[in-house]
Every structure is written in C-alpha cells, then in structure tokens.
Design a protein around this motif. Structure first.
Motif, short mmCIF file in Angstrom:
data_model
loop_
_atom_site.label_atom_id
_atom_site.label_comp_id
_atom_site.label_asym_id
_atom_site.label_seq_id
_atom_site.Cartn_x
_atom_site.Cartn_y
_atom_site.Cartn_z
N GLU A 91 0.83 -1.22 0.00
CA GLU A 91 0.00 0.00 0.00
C GLU A 91 0.86 1.26 0.00
O GLU A 91 0.51 2.26 -0.60
CB GLU A 91 -0.87 0.04 1.26
N HIS A 92 1.96 1.21 0.73
CA HIS A 92 2.78 2.40 0.95
C HIS A 92 4.07 2.31 0.14
O HIS A 92 5.15 2.12 0.69
CB HIS A 92 3.04 2.60 2.43
N ALA A 93 3.95 2.40 -1.15
CA ALA A 93 5.12 2.37 -2.03
C ALA A 93 4.87 3.30 -3.20
O ALA A 93 3.72 3.55 -3.57
CB ALA A 93 5.39 0.95 -2.52
N THR A 95 4.56 6.79 -5.28
CA THR A 95 3.79 7.99 -4.90
C THR A 95 2.47 7.51 -4.30
O THR A 95 1.67 6.89 -4.98
CB THR A 95 3.54 8.86 -6.14
N HIS A 96 2.29 7.77 -3.02
CA HIS A 96 1.12 7.19 -2.35
C HIS A 96 0.62 8.06 -1.22
O HIS A 96 1.29 8.99 -0.77
CB HIS A 96 1.47 5.80 -1.80
N LEU A 97 -0.58 7.72 -0.76
CA LEU A 97 -1.21 8.44 0.35
C LEU A 97 -1.19 7.60 1.62
O LEU A 97 -1.36 6.38 1.57
CB LEU A 97 -2.66 8.78 -0.01
N ASP A 98 -0.94 8.27 2.74
CA ASP A 98 -1.11 7.68 4.07
C ASP A 98 -2.47 8.13 4.60
O ASP A 98 -2.71 9.34 4.78
CB ASP A 98 -0.05 8.21 5.05
N ALA A 99 -3.35 7.19 4.84
CA ALA A 99 -4.65 7.53 5.43
C ALA A 99 -4.51 7.62 6.95
O ALA A 99 -3.58 7.04 7.52
CB ALA A 99 -5.68 6.47 5.06
N ILE A 101 -5.84 6.03 9.31
CA ILE A 101 -5.80 4.72 9.96
C ILE A 101 -4.38 4.12 9.98
O ILE A 101 -4.07 3.25 10.78
CB ILE A 101 -6.76 3.73 9.24
N HIS A 102 -3.52 4.62 9.11
CA HIS A 102 -2.16 4.07 9.00
C HIS A 102 -1.41 4.14 10.34
O HIS A 102 -0.65 3.23 10.68
CB HIS A 102 -1.40 4.85 7.92
N PHE A 103 -1.63 5.20 11.10
CA PHE A 103 -0.95 5.33 12.40
C PHE A 103 -1.95 5.63 13.51
O PHE A 103 -1.68 6.40 14.43
CB PHE A 103 0.14 6.42 12.35
N LEU A 236 1.17 12.48 2.02
CA LEU A 236 1.59 11.99 0.71
C LEU A 236 3.10 11.84 0.72
O LEU A 236 3.81 12.73 1.20
CB LEU A 236 1.20 12.97 -0.40
N GLU A 237 3.57 10.73 0.19
CA GLU A 237 5.01 10.48 0.17
C GLU A 237 5.48 10.16 -1.24
O GLU A 237 4.70 9.71 -2.08
CB GLU A 237 5.33 9.34 1.16
N ASN A 238 6.77 10.40 -1.47
CA ASN A 238 7.37 10.19 -2.79
C ASN A 238 6.67 11.02 -3.87
O ASN A 238 6.36 10.52 -4.96
CB ASN A 238 7.32 8.69 -3.17
ZN LIG Z 1 3.10 5.84 3.59
#
Ligand SMILES: [Zn+2]
Length: 273
Positions: A91-93, A95-99, A101-103, A236-238
């Motif tokens: 899921e986290h690879a 260009t992606h979003l962290d929702a 619920i992720h943490f 958002l990462e990458n």
């Molecule tokens: Zn992430």
C-alpha cells in the motif's frame, strides 16, 4: 473530473482560443453545471496540469527494501486476445497516500476520505538548498513562516508540500534512501514542531513530501506520523515534480484508489496550475 471553478476555466480557455462559438461550446453547454452551483463555487482557474506522480515499478525504492509492486502477466494479447496483469502491491510504495488509519486505531481508511479533502490548495515549501547541505534536514516552523511572509497565510484545507529536491535522486536508490552501513535511512522530512504548529495554528488537510516518509530518514519514533495521521489528516510520500510546481496558487487533485479498509494506497497526483 471537474473541480469547483473548472467550468469557468474551460470557458475561459475555449473563448481564448476562439473556439467558443463552435461545436466544442455545444458539448460544454451540455455538461455545464446549473447557474446557481457555478456561482457558489469559488473561482479557481487553471491553464495547465502538472503530474506530481512518479512512475511505479518494481525498481522503485521502498521503505521495506523489497519491490513495492509485482506484476504477473496473466493474459497476453497474442495468446489470449487481450493484455492483463495481476498486481501484488505494498500500500505504501511509490507515490502514495497515508490515510489516518495508517498510524491510528480508529482513523479514516482510504475509502472513507471525503473527496472534498482530496481536491485542495497546494502550498510548496522549498527547502532544497538546506537539504542539499544536510540529508537529514527537517522542515522547520521558520520555513513555514518564511513561506507565509512571501505568499500570505496558508490557505484553509491546503496541502503543505515539502520540496527537498530528493525526487531528483530517484535514479540513485542509495542516495534516495540514504541507507547507511547500520541500515539507517538519511533523507529529509518534516519536524514534529512544524507539524504541530500546522495542526494547532492552521487548517491544513494534508502534508506531502518528496521523500520516502513524512518523518526524516533517521527517525525511529515516527513522531509526525503519530501526531498528524490520528488527527484525521492525510499524508503523501514520494511526490514528484515539486520543483516545477508554483509555491502557491495551484490546486492539488489526489486521485486515490478507493479500496475498502485500505491504510493508504498509490495515488495519481495532479496539480492544476
Ligand atoms: Zn506511507
């Protein structure tokens, strides 16, 4: 899709090209929003689009050191009449979003993030010069203050994006991840103090970085993730091409896959400039 103000931008572009009397105008009229809705929408004009997304592939560096996507060609046009892959993804690879619920235990999952939170003003904070001197650079409260001195107050519901210049290192995974002999990463991120200030003093929807993580590489406690995401905001990462995005004035469209219970996922990020 059409964001608030989009119809206005289309009308503007068409009339500028002198096509407005032609057949394009007819198709535009057929899809135009009701006049009262058009009046209610804030005016957001754009004349170009910018892709803030990296191309995903098994080679894309990941936090886990394993391919973020595996593609298995199940059907081939020569043999089967059509092409189709089966994907297996982290899921986290890419260009992606962290929702949220992720943490967090009860935050919003990717499918529960409202679309109005995914079309937002984009504020790009340039720390590339400082990050070039220090791969562990943390975006500071002062970096945000400097942005506001030039561009006024951060707009409500915006996404604050850190432009550290790291996207240019993507072709060199050793530099992009900065992984040292001890296995510690070295890449820039956002300081917990800056994130805290944004949460308390401004109305910000999302935080974006052009590196692998909101927290900088050496972080072991993921303070920004643990503060930011449980507050109901996304990350958002990458992110790609922030060097080409204007520091203010663009609208970010986060095209996030809507997967039930997902903690995030690959996203096509488009800036309307
Ligand atoms: Zn992430």
């Amino acid at each position: 899709m059409c964001v608030p103000g989009c119809q206005e931008a289309v009308r503007h572009a068409l009339s500028r090209r002198g096509f407005f009397q032609g057949s394009l105008a007819a198709s535009f009229a057929a899809t135009a929003v009701a006049p009262d809705m058009a009046q209610a929408a804030p005016a957001r004009r754009f004349t170009s689009t910018l892709d803030l997304t990296h191309t995903m592939s098994p080679d894309f560096p990941t936090f886990f050191g394993v391919p973020g996507i595996e593609m298995d060609k199940k059907f081939d046009i020569k043999k089967d009449g059509y092409n189709l892959y089966w994907w297996r993804i982290i899921e986290h690879a890419g260009t992606h979003l962290d929702a949220p619920i992720h943490f967090s235990e009860a935050g919003a999952t990717a499918d529960k993030i409202a679309v109005e939170q995914l079309v937002v003003p984009l504020a790009v904070v340039d720390v590339a010069g400082k990050a070039a001197q220090n791969p562990d650079y943390l975006l500071t409260r002062e970096d945000l203050a400097a942005w506001e001195r030039t561009h006024r107050r951060l707009p409500d519901n915006c996404c604050v994006a850190m432009h550290s210049g790291w996207a240019q290192h993507l072709g060199n995974p050793a530099k992009f991840t900065g992984k040292d002999a001890a296995g510690t990463f070295h890449f820039p991120g956002v300081s917990p103090e800056a994130a805290d200030w944004l949460m308390k003093e401004r109305k910000v929807s999302g935080l974006a970085v052009d590196t692998l993580s909101l927290d900088h590489g050496p972080s072991k406690d993921f303070k920004v993730h643990y503060a930011w995401l449980p507050s109901g905001r996304w990350g958002l990462e990458n992110v790609a091409n922030l060097d080409k995005a204007p520091p203010s004035g663009a609208t970010l469209v986060v095209g996030l896959a809507k997967v039930k219970d997902a903690t995030g996922g690959p996203a096509r990020l488009i800036a309307l400039v």
